[in-house]
Design a protein around this motif. Structure first.
Motif, PDB file in Angstrom:
ATOM      1  N   UNK A 282       0.845  -1.057  -0.163  1.00 46.31           N
ATOM      2  CA  UNK A 282      -0.139  -0.402  -0.027  1.00 46.31           C
ATOM      3  C   UNK A 282       1.037   1.286  -0.380  1.00 46.31           C
ATOM      4  N   UNK A 283       1.786   1.391   0.986  1.00 44.54           N
ATOM      5  CA  UNK A 283       2.597   2.603   1.065  1.00 44.54           C
ATOM      6  C   UNK A 283       3.267   2.652  -0.704  1.00 44.54           C
ATOM      7  N   UNK A 284       3.454   2.198  -1.944  1.00 47.49           N
ATOM      8  CA  UNK A 284       3.641   2.508  -3.012  1.00 47.49           C
ATOM      9  C   UNK A 284       2.835   3.012  -3.820  1.00 47.49           C
ATOM     10  N   UNK A 285       1.669   3.013  -3.049  1.00 49.78           N
ATOM     11  CA  UNK A 285       0.022   3.504  -4.119  1.00 49.78           C
ATOM     12  C   UNK A 285       0.160   4.006  -4.056  1.00 49.78           C
ATOM     13  N   UNK A 286      -0.928   5.331  -4.923  1.00 52.25           N
ATOM     14  CA  UNK A 286      -0.978   6.269  -4.694  1.00 52.25           C
ATOM     15  C   UNK A 286      -2.356   6.270  -5.509  1.00 52.25           C
ATOM     16  N   UNK A 287      -2.984   7.525  -5.178  1.00 53.37           N
ATOM     17  CA  UNK A 287      -4.036   7.426  -5.901  1.00 53.37           C
ATOM     18  C   UNK A 287      -4.444   8.668  -7.133  1.00 53.37           C
ATOM     19  N   UNK A 288      -5.229   7.941  -8.570  1.00 47.41           N
ATOM     20  CA  UNK A 288      -5.102   8.238 -10.146  1.00 47.41           C
ATOM     21  C   UNK A 288      -5.700   9.362 -10.490  1.00 47.41           C
ATOM     22  N   UNK A 289      -6.673   9.816  -9.163  1.00 47.46           N
ATOM     23  CA  UNK A 289      -7.698  11.268  -9.402  1.00 47.46           C
ATOM     24  C   UNK A 289      -8.395  11.023  -9.794  1.00 47.46           C
ATOM     25  N   UNK A 290      -8.690   9.347 -10.836  1.00 49.96           N
ATOM     26  CA  UNK A 290      -9.728   9.609 -12.335  1.00 49.96           C
ATOM     27  C   UNK A 290     -10.281   8.225 -11.990  1.00 49.96           C
ATOM     28  N   UNK A 291     -11.070   7.849 -12.787  1.00 49.64           N
ATOM     29  CA  UNK A 291     -11.870   6.701 -12.656  1.00 49.64           C
ATOM     30  C   UNK A 291     -10.848   5.021 -12.468  1.00 49.64           C
ATOM     31  N   UNK A 292      -9.740   5.214 -12.771  1.00 50.15           N
ATOM     32  CA  UNK A 292      -8.832   4.136 -13.046  1.00 50.15           C
ATOM     33  C   UNK A 292      -8.166   3.625 -11.350  1.00 50.15           C
ATOM     34  N   UNK A 293      -8.450   4.776 -10.900  1.00 57.69           N
ATOM     35  CA  UNK A 293      -8.321   4.380  -8.881  1.00 57.69           C
ATOM     36  C   UNK A 293      -7.300   4.424  -8.905  1.00 57.69           C
ATOM     37  N   UNK A 294      -6.207   3.355  -7.629  1.00 64.23           N
ATOM     38  CA  UNK A 294      -4.490   3.555  -7.575  1.00 64.23           C
ATOM     39  C   UNK A 294      -4.012   2.560  -8.290  1.00 64.23           C
ATOM     40  N   UNK A 295      -2.742   3.661  -8.313  1.00 61.82           N
ATOM     41  CA  UNK A 295      -1.700   3.670  -9.160  1.00 61.82           C
ATOM     42  C   UNK A 295      -0.796   3.513  -8.940  1.00 61.82           C
ATOM     43  N   UNK A 296       0.960   3.109  -8.725  1.00 60.57           N
ATOM     44  CA  UNK A 296       2.040   2.894  -8.796  1.00 60.57           C
ATOM     45  C   UNK A 296       2.714   4.496  -8.274  1.00 60.57           C
ATOM     46  N   UNK A 297       3.442   4.780  -7.390  1.00 61.65           N
ATOM     47  CA  UNK A 297       3.539   6.072  -7.496  1.00 61.65           C
ATOM     48  C   UNK A 297       4.754   5.769  -7.519  1.00 61.65           C
ATOM     49  N   UNK A 298       5.439   7.369  -8.583  1.00 54.86           N
ATOM     50  CA  UNK A 298       6.656   6.627  -8.929  1.00 54.86           C
ATOM     51  C   UNK A 298       7.425   7.607  -8.789  1.00 54.86           C
ATOM     52  N   UNK A 299       6.938   8.395  -7.455  1.00 57.06           N
ATOM     53  CA  UNK A 299       7.754   8.867  -6.877  1.00 57.06           C
ATOM     54  C   UNK A 299       8.726   8.601  -5.443  1.00 57.06           C
ATOM     55  N   UNK A 300       8.183   7.158  -5.286  1.00 51.81           N
ATOM     56  CA  UNK A 300       8.772   6.356  -4.459  1.00 51.81           C
ATOM     57  C   UNK A 300      10.287   5.998  -5.100  1.00 51.81           C
ATOM     58  N   UNK A 301      11.301   5.941  -3.612  1.00 49.99           N
ATOM     59  CA  UNK A 301      12.023   5.132  -4.224  1.00 49.99           C
ATOM     60  C   UNK A 301      11.948   4.119  -4.863  1.00 49.99           C
ATOM     61  N   UNK A 302      11.396   3.105  -4.072  1.00 48.85           N
ATOM     62  CA  UNK A 302      11.589   1.728  -4.425  1.00 48.85           C
ATOM     63  C   UNK A 302      11.141   1.547  -5.730  1.00 48.85           C
ATOM     64  N   UNK A 303      10.085   2.349  -6.114  1.00 48.59           N
ATOM     65  CA  UNK A 303       9.365   2.042  -7.620  1.00 48.59           C
ATOM     66  C   UNK A 303      10.367   2.145  -8.655  1.00 48.59           C
ATOM     67  N   UNK A 304      11.336   3.117  -8.328  1.00 48.73           N
ATOM     68  CA  UNK A 304      12.250   4.467  -8.873  1.00 48.73           C
ATOM     69  C   UNK A 304      13.151   2.512  -9.041  1.00 48.73           C
TER      70      UNK A 304
END
Length: 508
Positions: A282-304
């Motif tokens: 959950x800590x690497x997910x964020x909301x997209x602000x659209x009907x597509x729901x959660x998205x992985x957040x590229x600002x997270x160092x672990x995602x990069x």
């Protein structure tokens, strides 16, 4: 060469595309005095002894296509010689530098292939000393010459000296899907788009689930459950097979990607949307602000870190892929909501997109030198001024695949300020510019939305539009769709070679 054909034979060849490449293009056939060195007329009908000295994968495909041309069971049924020591009554197929007669043909002015830039695939068919030469300036050009030879053989054409059959692709890069539905398809799908004139095979579409994500083909230990391992292995094996088919036909490889993965819109089954939430913590997910729901957040160092690992693994596994079409904002691809994401707060989706493009280029080129990452106008070009400013700021290894009306679905062929300005901008920045269009199919056939598509005459107008813009290439939006409409495919090939040909003459 001189083709002694009855009118009905010429019309039949024209229908197959040879008429357009031979007679519909002023550069395609050049007349001159009959050269006595050409020898007696040769009938292209029965199998001839064949000289193919090259041994690359494309040369092996040439042998298979020659077997088709002469109606024999396979290459093993040909009288094949692997040397260049030709004699009258034989056929030589190869690259320009492989032909022993090249110097004489150039000296007598009967060949122009050596003057064609390598960036433009071209072929020439010419007779010298009783030998029929099919030559290409590139492997793709050589194969296109063999496709033309097939059509001539099918008509039983009689040829002798005096003219040269030549074809040059004026549109340098031709991106076509090998298959949209029923992926990965068969080798025949790649053969078809090669025959159509493709230079690049776009191996996936933006609606194809995990097939448009790197993690669909390679697994990283950072998030091993991002895609089911069995699915990853199957997709990896299929992609390797498609790439092999592309190499057989001299096609370069491109992938359409929709990053970053998200839950997906209303087209995604709810159980799939919920399963997405278990694939990443959950800590690497964020909301997209659209009907597509959660998205992985590229600002997270672990995602990069995750993406660095994916990129390294992916291009180590598939170094043949040199171009990525990056979509985003559609079909399970999103970015974080700038208003609600605590890590991307205040970072617009444009900022997030551009950060990802730069990241893919920088990290990708460490593993795959020369990698290009192209973006598009879909979802981004509503604010024309910002769209252009953003594009100008991207690296030279980026570029655009851009449609005239935001997407590639429309039947129009308009040419307007955004296209011309974007094209000029990409040229100034050293970025690639690819026209994004419908050539084989439109949404009327794919989605039954009742567009009016004027194939194949519309293909002429569309390709002429892109030619006037001096694009680096053209992308056929739907491409292979399990089956194709032959007249559209023939028209595409003809107008790729001569965008200025008279449409009615060619289409007849």
């Amino acid at each position: 060469m001189y083709l002694r054909l009855k009118r009905r034979d010429f019309l039949a060849i024209s229908a197959l595309g040879v008429g357009t490449s031979v007679l519909g293009n002023r550069a395609a056939a050049e007349s001159g005095p009959v050269d006595s060195a050409a020898g007696p007329p040769i009938t292209l009908q029965k199998p001839m002894p064949v000289h193919v000295p090259g041994t690359t994968r494309v040369h092996e495909t040439v042998l298979r296509e020659l077997a088709v041309a002469f109606g024999v069971t396979g290459p093993e049924a040909l009288e094949l010689h692997r040397n260049a020591e030709v004699s009258p009554g034989t056929l030589f197929v190869g690259l320009l530098e492989e032909a022993p007669a090249t110097r004489d043909l150039v000296k007598t002015g009967r060949m122009n292939l050596h003057n064609v830039p390598p960036a433009r695939d071209a072929y020439e068919i010419v007779v010298q000393d009783g030998v029929v030469y099919v030559l290409g300036n590139t492997p793709r050009g050589m194969l296109q010459g063999v496709y033309t030879l097939q059509e001539l053989v099918r008509q039983g054409a009689v040829i002798d000296g005096g003219q040269t059959i030549r074809g040059t692709f004026q549109i340098r890069e031709r991106y076509i899907h090998q298959r949209f539905n029923g992926w990965p398809g068969e080798a025949a799908d790649v053969r078809y788009i090669s025959h159509m004139g493709a230079s690049h095979c776009l191996m996936t579409h933006d609606w194809m689930g995990n097939l448009r994500h790197m993690q669909g083909y390679v697994t990283s230990p950072l998030f091993p459950d991002a895609v089911d391992p069995a699915t990853v292995k199957e997709s990896r094996d299929f992609l390797r097979t498609i790439i092999g088919n592309c190499l057989d036909h001299g096609l370069e490889c491109a992938l359409w990607m929709t990053e970053l993965p998200c839950q997906g819109g209303p087209w995604t089954p709810e159980e799939v949307r919920q399963r997405f939430l278990s694939r990443y913590p959950a800590e690497v997910l964020s909301d997209s602000g659209t009907y597509q729901g959660k998205v992985i957040c590229f600002s997270r160092p672990k995602i990069q870190e995750f993406y660095r690992d994916l990129i390294s693994r992916f291009f180590t596994e598939f170094p043949e892929i040199g171009t990525i079409f990056l979509f985003g904002l559609d079909a399970d691809g999103e970015f974080c909501d700038p208003e609600s994401c605590p890590r991307c707060k205040g970072m617009s989706k444009f900022d997030q997109r551009d950060r990802l493009i730069r990241f893919l280029i920088e990290e990708g080129q460490k593993v795959r030198p020369g990698l290009r990452v192209l973006t598009t106008g879909w979802g981004w070009s509503g604010n024309t001024e910002e769209f252009l400013v953003r594009q100008k700021a991207l690296p030279s290894s980026s570029g655009l695949f851009l449609a005239a009306e935001t997407d590639g679905w429309q039947p129009e062929r308009q040419s307007h300020d955004l296209l011309w300005t974007a094209r000029a901008l990409c040229r100034e920045q050293g970025q690639k510019f690819v026209g994004y269009d419908d050539l084989q199919w439109g949404d009327d056939t794919v989605h039954d939305v009742n567009d009016i598509q004027d194939f194949p005459l519309g293909i002429a107008a569309k390709i002429r539009r892109w030619h006037e813009l001096e694009v680096d290439g053209i992308f056929d939006h739907w491409g292979g769709f399990n089956h194709n409409v032959s007249c559209n495919s023939i028209a595409s090939r003809a107008f790729f070679m001569n965008p200025l040909a008279d449409p009615e003459t060619v289409c007849r």
